[in-house]
Write an enzyme that holds these catalytic residues in place. Sequence first.
Site, PDB file in Angstrom:
ATOM      1  N   GLU A   1      -3.475   1.452  -3.456  1.00  0.00           N
ATOM      2  CA  GLU A   1      -4.092   1.241  -2.133  1.00  0.00           C
ATOM      3  C   GLU A   1      -4.224  -0.249  -1.813  1.00  0.00           C
ATOM      4  OE1 GLU A   1      -5.343   2.999   0.377  1.00  0.00           O
ATOM      5  OE2 GLU A   1      -5.914   4.994  -0.305  1.00  0.00           O
TER       6      GLU A   1
ATOM      7  N   LYS B   1       0.874  -1.185   0.000  1.00  0.00           N
ATOM      8  CA  LYS B   1       0.000   0.000   0.000  1.00  0.00           C
ATOM      9  C   LYS B   1       0.901   1.221   0.000  1.00  0.00           C
ATOM     10  CE  LYS B   1      -3.340   2.044   3.233  1.00  0.00           C
ATOM     11  NZ  LYS B   1      -4.059   2.914   2.323  1.00  0.00           N
TER      12      LYS B   1
ATOM     13  N   THR C   1      -2.161   7.021   0.463  1.00  0.00           N
ATOM     14  CA  THR C   1      -3.359   7.180   1.282  1.00  0.00           C
ATOM     15  C   THR C   1      -4.073   8.420   0.775  1.00  0.00           C
ATOM     16  OG1 THR C   1      -4.253   7.345   3.533  1.00  0.00           O
ATOM     17  CG2 THR C   1      -2.172   8.486   3.113  1.00  0.00           C
TER      18      THR C   1
HETATM   19  C1  LIG Z   1      -8.613   9.579  10.969  1.00  0.00           C
HETATM   20  C2  LIG Z   1      -8.523   9.078   9.563  1.00  0.00           C
HETATM   21  O1  LIG Z   1      -9.141   9.613   8.663  1.00  0.00           O
HETATM   22  N1  LIG Z   1      -7.758   8.017   9.325  1.00  0.00           N
HETATM   23  C3  LIG Z   1      -7.549   7.319   8.179  1.00  0.00           C
HETATM   24  C4  LIG Z   1      -7.911   7.772   6.919  1.00  0.00           C
HETATM   25  C5  LIG Z   1      -7.632   6.950   5.838  1.00  0.00           C
HETATM   26  N2  LIG Z   1      -7.058   5.763   6.040  1.00  0.00           N
HETATM   27  C6  LIG Z   1      -6.775   4.884   4.913  1.00  0.00           C
HETATM   28  C7  LIG Z   1      -7.954   4.166   4.402  1.00  0.00           C
HETATM   29  C8  LIG Z   1      -7.621   3.947   2.953  1.00  0.00           C
HETATM   30  O2  LIG Z   1      -6.751   2.882   2.760  1.00  0.00           O
HETATM   31  C9  LIG Z   1      -6.866   5.168   2.629  1.00  0.00           C
HETATM   32  C10 LIG Z   1      -7.751   6.163   1.965  1.00  0.00           C
HETATM   33  O3  LIG Z   1      -8.098   7.226   2.738  1.00  0.00           O
HETATM   34  O4  LIG Z   1      -6.274   5.620   3.828  1.00  0.00           O
HETATM   35  C11 LIG Z   1      -6.721   5.338   7.285  1.00  0.00           C
HETATM   36  O5  LIG Z   1      -6.198   4.226   7.470  1.00  0.00           O
HETATM   37  N3  LIG Z   1      -6.966   6.127   8.332  1.00  0.00           N
END
Ligand SMILES: CC(=O)Nc1ccn([C@H]2C[C@H](O)[C@@H](CO)O2)c(=O)n1
Length: 109
Positions: A74, A21, A24
Amino acid sequence: MHPTKITFYERFEPIILSGDKTITIRDEAESHYVPGTRVAVHTYETDRWFCDIEIGSVTPIQFDALNEEHARQEHLSLKDLKAVIRDIYPELDSLYVIEYRLISASQAG
Ligand SMILES: CC(=O)Nc1ccn([C@H]2C[C@H](O)[C@@H](CO)O2)c(=O)n1
């Protein structure tokens, strides 16, 4: 001062540590990472550090422009990626792709 910490949901820890991955997608509040800087990665649930990453780039993106390449980065299907994003950011269309690479990880991770 540029941000030096990011949190991820614990369920994504194994796939981040595997190096599969590599992006994000976050909102504007979490878009201020600086390319070339080292950032500590903690779990959202318990604030446990589990690795460091180096930021590669931060690129604005509209929700509707998410594509198969983002899904591959991702390590999700495009359908699942859109569902995850909509779950975290229900009404938001203006997002940011944060590209990174793993640079060090905890032994236990
Ligand atoms: C607090 C918060 O928003 N935390 C997050 C946001 C996104 N992710 C991950 C989920 C997906 O794989 C990507 C896309 O946003 O990032 C996360 O783990 N924690």
